[in-house]
Design an enzyme around this catalytic site. Sequence first.
Site, PDB file in Angstrom:
ATOM      1  CG  PHE A 164       1.551  10.983  -8.467  1.00  0.00           C
ATOM      2  CD1 PHE A 164       2.014   9.696  -8.249  1.00  0.00           C
ATOM      3  CD2 PHE A 164       1.453  11.854  -7.390  1.00  0.00           C
ATOM      4  CE1 PHE A 164       2.371   9.278  -6.974  1.00  0.00           C
ATOM      5  CE2 PHE A 164       1.822  11.441  -6.109  1.00  0.00           C
ATOM      6  CZ  PHE A 164       2.276  10.156  -5.901  1.00  0.00           C
ATOM      7  CG  ASP A 187       1.202   2.937 -11.171  1.00  0.00           C
ATOM      8  OD1 ASP A 187       0.834   3.238 -12.319  1.00  0.00           O
ATOM      9  OD2 ASP A 187       2.234   3.401 -10.657  1.00  0.00           O
ATOM     10  CG  ASP A 242       2.119   8.907   0.242  1.00  0.00           C
ATOM     11  OD1 ASP A 242       1.742   7.929  -0.444  1.00  0.00           O
ATOM     12  OD2 ASP A 242       3.305   9.106   0.530  1.00  0.00           O
ATOM     13  NE  ARG A 251       0.183   8.176   3.898  1.00  0.00           N
ATOM     14  CZ  ARG A 251       0.582   7.294   2.995  1.00  0.00           C
ATOM     15  NH1 ARG A 251      -0.286   6.788   2.140  1.00  0.00           N
ATOM     16  NH2 ARG A 251       1.852   6.937   2.935  1.00  0.00           N
TER      17      ARG A 251
HETATM   18  P1  5GP Z   1       2.086  -0.763  -8.421  1.00  0.00           P
HETATM   19  O1  5GP Z   1       2.910  -1.765  -7.683  1.00  0.00           O
HETATM   20  O2  5GP Z   1       0.812  -1.297  -8.994  1.00  0.00           O
HETATM   21  O3  5GP Z   1       2.904   0.004  -9.421  1.00  0.00           O
HETATM   22  O4  5GP Z   1       1.769   0.381  -7.398  1.00  0.00           O
HETATM   23  C1  5GP Z   1       0.804   0.352  -6.451  1.00  0.00           C
HETATM   24  C2  5GP Z   1       1.193   1.343  -5.386  1.00  0.00           C
HETATM   25  O5  5GP Z   1       1.876   2.460  -5.957  1.00  0.00           O
HETATM   26  C3  5GP Z   1      -0.029   1.918  -4.743  1.00  0.00           C
HETATM   27  O6  5GP Z   1      -0.442   1.160  -3.626  1.00  0.00           O
HETATM   28  C4  5GP Z   1       0.425   3.299  -4.351  1.00  0.00           C
HETATM   29  O7  5GP Z   1       1.060   3.258  -3.101  1.00  0.00           O
HETATM   30  C5  5GP Z   1       1.437   3.662  -5.387  1.00  0.00           C
HETATM   31  N1  5GP Z   1       0.873   4.520  -6.459  1.00  0.00           N
HETATM   32  C6  5GP Z   1       0.671   4.206  -7.762  1.00  0.00           C
HETATM   33  N2  5GP Z   1       0.145   5.236  -8.444  1.00  0.00           N
HETATM   34  C7  5GP Z   1      -0.018   6.228  -7.543  1.00  0.00           C
HETATM   35  C8  5GP Z   1      -0.548   7.559  -7.633  1.00  0.00           C
HETATM   36  O8  5GP Z   1      -0.997   8.077  -8.656  1.00  0.00           O
HETATM   37  N3  5GP Z   1      -0.529   8.284  -6.479  1.00  0.00           N
HETATM   38  C9  5GP Z   1      -0.063   7.796  -5.294  1.00  0.00           C
HETATM   39  N4  5GP Z   1      -0.109   8.603  -4.248  1.00  0.00           N
HETATM   40  N5  5GP Z   1       0.443   6.553  -5.176  1.00  0.00           N
HETATM   41  C10 5GP Z   1       0.450   5.782  -6.283  1.00  0.00           C
END
Ligand code: 5GP
Length: 193
Positions: free
Chosen positions: A162, A112, A169, A175
């Site tokens: 999202f 993300d 989750d 999940r």
């Molecule tokens: P980053 O550090 O790249 O922003 O985020 C990665 C983590 O954010 C992922 O492992 C996940 O846990 C959470 N995350 C990011 N986008 C989403 C999403 O659309 N849905 C969910 N459930 N978790 C997300």
Amino acid sequence: MQPLPREHHLADHLDTILLSEARIRARIMDLATEIEANESTHPDLTLLVLLHGSLLFAADLMRALSLPLYLESFRVASYHGGTSSSGALTMDPRALAALRGRHVLVVDDILDTGRTLSAVTRALREEAGAASVTSCVLLDKRVARAVEFEADYVGFPIGDDFVVGYGLDFEGRYRNLPYIATLKPEAIRETRR
Ligand code: 5GP
Ligand code: MG
């Protein structure tokens, strides 16, 4: 058996199914082929699974791989409730120490902002002393990147919505859905940010 009350049907909270079970399964087979082609020179490849989100993805991916491999898992939390990444990470130093000298393939559910994987891969290289570090994500939200990071293996690029299911989750739920879906706005309205 009594049917569950309506509010207990997870599917009622969903907006659209973004990726079906069949599409996920097919893509994982291709990813496994890519990974085997590139990583077969590492006899001691270690899959490092970032919990809990990658649990289902990693379980299916590792069954699709016919390389000899080790399995490690690691708890990283970046969302503390809500639907946007806080960037705060917790990593267990003892878990890091176990990866010294290993060729590590980090497996995560979704890329993300990039903060999680850039912090984890940096820690593996600089603190843990891994021999090599690559990364594999099921989903990649390219537009949401806050730090520069690209995964070596990507299942599906997706938009900024999202998503839940297949390990992902919302506040601990959804999940167990076998596919990836978006939530109805009313299912995420009451959210701590
Ligand atoms: P980053 O550090 O790249 O922003 O985020 C990665 C983590 O954010 C992922 O492992 C996940 O846990 C959470 N995350 C990011 N986008 C989403 C999403 O659309 N849905 C969910 N459930 N978790 C997300
Ligand atoms: Mg996660």
